[in-house]
Design a protein around this motif. Structure first.
Motif, PDB file in Angstrom:
ATOM      1  N   LYS A  53      11.608   0.042   0.710  1.00 57.86           N
ATOM      2  CA  LYS A  53      11.469  -1.169   1.527  1.00 57.86           C
ATOM      3  C   LYS A  53      11.004  -2.369   0.704  1.00 57.86           C
ATOM      4  CE  LYS A  53      10.539   1.255   5.854  1.00 57.86           C
ATOM      5  NZ  LYS A  53       9.604   1.435   6.993  1.00 57.86           N
ATOM      6  N   ASN A  54      10.822  -2.180  -0.602  1.00 55.85           N
ATOM      7  CA  ASN A  54      10.348  -3.266  -1.470  1.00 55.85           C
ATOM      8  C   ASN A  54       9.046  -3.863  -0.947  1.00 55.85           C
ATOM      9  OD1 ASN A  54      12.616  -2.836  -2.990  1.00 55.85           O
ATOM     10  ND2 ASN A  54      13.571  -4.794  -2.566  1.00 55.85           N
ATOM     11  N   THR A  55       8.155  -3.004  -0.501  1.00 54.06           N
ATOM     12  CA  THR A  55       6.947  -3.465   0.171  1.00 54.06           C
ATOM     13  C   THR A  55       5.718  -2.728  -0.351  1.00 54.06           C
ATOM     14  OG1 THR A  55       8.199  -4.025   2.165  1.00 54.06           O
ATOM     15  CG2 THR A  55       5.814  -3.792   2.405  1.00 54.06           C
ATOM     16  N   VAL A  56       4.646  -3.483  -0.512  1.00 55.84           N
ATOM     17  CA  VAL A  56       3.346  -2.900  -0.834  1.00 55.84           C
ATOM     18  C   VAL A  56       2.405  -3.198   0.321  1.00 55.84           C
ATOM     19  CG1 VAL A  56       2.589  -4.951  -2.146  1.00 55.84           C
ATOM     20  CG2 VAL A  56       1.527  -2.717  -2.589  1.00 55.84           C
ATOM     21  N   TYR A  57       1.532  -2.251   0.593  1.00 54.88           N
ATOM     22  CA  TYR A  57       0.629  -2.342   1.745  1.00 54.88           C
ATOM     23  C   TYR A  57      -0.823  -2.277   1.289  1.00 54.88           C
ATOM     24  CZ  TYR A  57       4.931  -0.892   4.091  1.00 54.88           C
ATOM     25  OH  TYR A  57       6.232  -0.803   4.533  1.00 54.88           O
ATOM     26  N   PHE A  65     -10.516   0.744   1.618  1.00 52.39           N
ATOM     27  CA  PHE A  65      -9.162   0.188   1.499  1.00 52.39           C
ATOM     28  C   PHE A  65      -8.248   1.184   0.803  1.00 52.39           C
ATOM     29  CE2 PHE A  65     -10.329  -4.650   1.336  1.00 52.39           C
ATOM     30  CZ  PHE A  65     -11.086  -4.502   2.494  1.00 52.39           C
ATOM     31  N   THR A  66      -6.979   1.156   1.172  1.00 51.24           N
ATOM     32  CA  THR A  66      -5.970   1.997   0.539  1.00 51.24           C
ATOM     33  C   THR A  66      -4.721   1.173   0.257  1.00 51.24           C
ATOM     34  OG1 THR A  66      -6.776   3.949   1.730  1.00 51.24           O
ATOM     35  CG2 THR A  66      -4.589   4.087   0.723  1.00 51.24           C
ATOM     36  N   ILE A  67      -4.291   1.187  -0.987  1.00 54.83           N
ATOM     37  CA  ILE A  67      -3.052   0.513  -1.358  1.00 54.83           C
ATOM     38  C   ILE A  67      -1.941   1.550  -1.447  1.00 54.83           C
ATOM     39  CG2 ILE A  67      -3.494   0.697  -3.855  1.00 54.83           C
ATOM     40  CD1 ILE A  67      -2.163  -2.079  -4.160  1.00 54.83           C
ATOM     41  N   GLY A  78       2.725   4.776  -9.339  1.00 53.16           N
ATOM     42  CA  GLY A  78       1.920   5.180  -8.188  1.00 53.16           C
ATOM     43  C   GLY A  78       0.434   5.358  -8.456  1.00 53.16           C
ATOM     44  N   THR A  79       0.000   5.093  -9.666  1.00 56.72           N
ATOM     45  CA  THR A  79      -1.427   5.174  -9.959  1.00 56.72           C
ATOM     46  C   THR A  79      -2.151   3.997  -9.317  1.00 56.72           C
ATOM     47  OG1 THR A  79      -1.001   6.282 -12.057  1.00 56.72           O
ATOM     48  CG2 THR A  79      -3.157   5.252 -11.785  1.00 56.72           C
ATOM     49  N   THR A  80      -3.288   4.290  -8.695  1.00 60.57           N
ATOM     50  CA  THR A  80      -4.030   3.251  -7.990  1.00 60.57           C
ATOM     51  C   THR A  80      -5.413   3.063  -8.594  1.00 60.57           C
ATOM     52  OG1 THR A  80      -4.895   4.834  -6.388  1.00 60.57           O
ATOM     53  CG2 THR A  80      -2.831   3.716  -5.833  1.00 60.57           C
ATOM     54  N   ASN A  81      -5.929   1.871  -8.445  1.00 57.49           N
ATOM     55  CA  ASN A  81      -7.344   1.647  -8.712  1.00 57.49           C
ATOM     56  C   ASN A  81      -7.830   0.509  -7.812  1.00 57.49           C
ATOM     57  OD1 ASN A  81      -5.845   0.034 -10.839  1.00 57.49           O
ATOM     58  ND2 ASN A  81      -7.883  -0.845 -11.017  1.00 57.49           N
ATOM     59  N   TYR A  82      -9.162   0.517  -7.591  1.00 57.80           N
ATOM     60  CA  TYR A  82      -9.784  -0.340  -6.586  1.00 57.80           C
ATOM     61  C   TYR A  82     -11.035  -1.017  -7.136  1.00 57.80           C
ATOM     62  CZ  TYR A  82      -6.917   2.409  -3.372  1.00 57.80           C
ATOM     63  OH  TYR A  82      -5.859   3.020  -2.733  1.00 57.80           O
TER      64      TYR A  82
END
Length: 114
Positions: free
Chosen positions: A75-79, A67-69, A55-59
């Motif tokens: 659901k096997n889904t990334v947004y 933007f937000t990931i 769950g670690t994010t970087n941009y």
């Protein structure tokens, strides 16, 4: 057979928002680090945002704060939530899955008009 299917692209005016989705199948999704990349005409593909299996994010600097990931392992889904879009965000956006192998989606076009 592994598939990454992006959706949610389209045409939007500057300042608008879009939400991209990438649905994965054929992989143990929760194991994979996921990323969104983009490629504008005549330019190299570049990282937009990524999220690790933990769950670690970087941009990329160009999208920070806009933007937000996120991911939904059930659901096997990334947004990718994209707000305050700019014309320079126009590109084909690709989903990438990375663990023991790397997989790419087919891409979805995002066009931001000024």
């Amino acid at each position: 057979q592994v598939q990454l299917v992006e959706s949610g692209g389209g045409l939007v005016h500057a300042g608008g928002s879009l939400r991209l989705s990438c649905a994965a199948s054929g992989i143990i999704f929760s194991f994979y680090n996921m990323g969104w990349y983009r490629q504008a005409p005549g330019k190299q593909r570049e990282l937009v945002a990524r999220i690790t299996s933990g769950g670690t994010t970087n941009y990329a600097d160009s999208v920070k704060g806009r933007f937000t990931i996120s991911r939904d392992n059930a659901k096997n889904t990334v947004y990718l939530q994209m707000n305050t879009l700019k014309p320079e965000d126009t590109a084909v956006y690709y989903c990438k899955a990375n663990y023991n192998r790397v997989y790419w989606g087919q891409g979805t076009q995002v066009t931001v008009s000024s």
